[in-house]
Design an enzyme around this catalytic site. Structure first.
Site, PDB file in Angstrom:
ATOM      1  N   LYS A 230      -0.204 -10.058   7.978  1.00  0.00           N
ATOM      2  CA  LYS A 230      -0.098  -8.848   8.265  1.00  0.00           C
ATOM      3  C   LYS A 230      -1.609  -8.292   8.692  1.00  0.00           C
ATOM      4  CE  LYS A 230       1.020  -4.007   6.650  1.00  0.00           C
ATOM      5  NZ  LYS A 230       1.319  -3.133   5.495  1.00  0.00           N
TER       6      LYS A 230
ATOM      7  N   THR B 138       0.860  -1.146   0.074  1.00  0.00           N
ATOM      8  CA  THR B 138       0.014   0.096  -0.058  1.00  0.00           C
ATOM      9  C   THR B 138       0.779   1.350  -0.059  1.00  0.00           C
ATOM     10  OG1 THR B 138      -1.439  -1.144   1.422  1.00  0.00           O
ATOM     11  CG2 THR B 138      -1.670   1.073   1.234  1.00  0.00           C
ATOM     12  N   THR B 139       1.926   1.281   0.828  1.00  0.00           N
ATOM     13  CA  THR B 139       2.822   2.518   0.913  1.00  0.00           C
ATOM     14  C   THR B 139       3.636   2.474  -0.351  1.00  0.00           C
ATOM     15  OG1 THR B 139       2.874   1.870   3.376  1.00  0.00           O
ATOM     16  CG2 THR B 139       4.206   3.556   2.720  1.00  0.00           C
TER      17      THR B 139
ATOM     18  N   ARG C  12      -9.052  -0.619   3.363  1.00  0.00           N
ATOM     19  CA  ARG C  12      -8.724  -0.493   1.878  1.00  0.00           C
ATOM     20  C   ARG C  12      -9.377  -1.384   1.156  1.00  0.00           C
ATOM     21  NH1 ARG C  12      -4.527   3.591   0.313  1.00  0.00           N
ATOM     22  NH2 ARG C  12      -3.209   4.088   2.376  1.00  0.00           N
TER      23      ARG C  12
ATOM     24  N   ILE D 166       5.182  -4.818  10.150  1.00  0.00           N
ATOM     25  CA  ILE D 166       5.407  -4.275   8.740  1.00  0.00           C
ATOM     26  C   ILE D 166       4.912  -2.725   8.827  1.00  0.00           C
ATOM     27  CG2 ILE D 166       4.750  -4.623   6.311  1.00  0.00           C
ATOM     28  CD1 ILE D 166       4.501  -7.506   6.730  1.00  0.00           C
TER      29      ILE D 166
ATOM     30  N   TYR E  28     -12.304  -4.712  -3.638  1.00  0.00           N
ATOM     31  CA  TYR E  28     -13.709  -4.434  -4.758  1.00  0.00           C
ATOM     32  C   TYR E  28     -14.368  -5.332  -4.952  1.00  0.00           C
ATOM     33  CZ  TYR E  28     -16.227  -1.830  -8.037  1.00  0.00           C
ATOM     34  OH  TYR E  28     -17.441  -1.344  -8.849  1.00  0.00           O
TER      35      TYR E  28
ATOM     36  N   TYR F  65      -2.534 -10.292   3.961  1.00  0.00           N
ATOM     37  CA  TYR F  65      -2.361  -8.897   4.296  1.00  0.00           C
ATOM     38  C   TYR F  65      -4.008  -8.741   4.584  1.00  0.00           C
ATOM     39  CZ  TYR F  65      -1.753  -3.826   3.880  1.00  0.00           C
ATOM     40  OH  TYR F  65      -1.776  -2.587   4.256  1.00  0.00           O
TER      41      TYR F  65
END
Length: 294
Positions: A163, A46-47, A140, A205, A109, A135
């Site tokens: 995570k 994501t980052t 998100r 993380i 989604y 994850y």
């Protein structure tokens, strides 16, 4: 235990002025991270702005990181998507490049059912031999990996950990209680790391470790050495930083902080946009408080 370490930095993707992936800036940033507390580097999370990176850009980053820093840190490749076939193909290509592990996000989604989530990860795990970290970031993706699904996933040999960025400590506690004994839990939110350690987590993380890697590493070490008071003190001392780097959508604040600190990483790609002025002022105030900038 996978040997991936306690502090894995979810690294930003450095861009040049044309918003192209810049390997020179990437090298400088990775060099800094491995010298300042990072046991591993996660690319294309994501980052790292994974939604706006092409597969070719992701593979270029994975290859460069493994060839140049593979002896200094574990290289974790973010290869997840909302398409199981696509995830399998990218994961297989990353494996061929020699990365150490994969991070695979819950399909976003689509909003799969728990059985669909399980079968997605099972399908990917059956096509690669690398360790896989699941994850869970429902804020998100729109989908939470519930306890029973995670516990089922923990029984698959090469799904080695999760995570957890749900922020739901009750859920994480239940996973810790019932998971396969070798399955590891990483905090996916910097402010949750110490609580997650207390219920059996391995580490984090992290986004904050871009600039606070040594302190986070020290906090985890203190906790594991049973110096709970020191771990608590470090955590409390870092809380303002943990909060300000999420003052707006990640990774906008951490990229701004790195640029202000002299570690050039460029801007974010659209649709992410720069911080509002009042939020940037708050960020600057906190960076001054921690002596990151003058």
């Amino acid at each position: 235990m996978t040997g991936l370490g306690e502090v894995i930095t979810a690294m930003v993707t450095p861009f040049n002025q044309e918003l192209e992936v810049d390997l020179n800036l990437t090298h400088k940033l990775m060099e800094y991270l491995v010298s300042n507390g990072s046991d591993g580097i996660l690319l294309s999370g994501t980052t790292g702005e994974s939604p706006t990176l092409s597969d070719q850009e992701k593979l270029k980053l994975f290859k460069y990181a493994k060839e140049n820093f593979g002896s200094q840190a574990k290289i974790v490749a973010g290869t997840g998507s909302n398409d199981t076939r696509h995830t399998v193909e990218l994961s297989r290509q990353a494996e061929q490049l020699g990365v150490d592990a994969l991070l695979i996000v819950t399909p976003y989604y689509n909003k799969p059912t728990p059985e669909g989530v399980y079968r997605h990860f099972e399908a990917v795990a059956s096509k690669v031999s690398l360790p896989i970290i699941v994850y869970n970031v429902p804020g998100r993706t729109g989908t939470n990996i519930d306890c029973s699904t995670c516990i089922r996933l923990s029984k698959i040999d090469n799904i080695v950990g999760i995570k957890e960025a749900s922020g739901n400590l009750s859920q994480i506690s239940e996973i810790a209680r019932a998971k396969d004994k070798d399955f590891i839990i990483y905090s996916g939110n910097d402010c949750d790391t110490l609580p997650i350690l207390s219920i059996g987590g391995q580490g984090v993380i992290s986004v904050a470790s871009h600039l606070m890697g040594k302190q986070i590493k020290k906090m985890i070490g203190a906790f594991k050495d049973s110096d709970i008071q020191q771990a608590r003190d470090i955590n409390n001392s870092l809380m303002d930083f943990f909060k300000v780097i999420f003052i707006t959508t990640n990774p906008v604040p951490i990229k701004e902080a790195l640029n202000l600190a002299g570690l050039d990483v460029g801007k974010t790609r659209l649709p992410l946009w720069q911080m509002e002025d009042y939020k940037k002022e708050k960020l600057i105030d906190i960076l001054k408080k921690y002596s990151i900038i003058e």
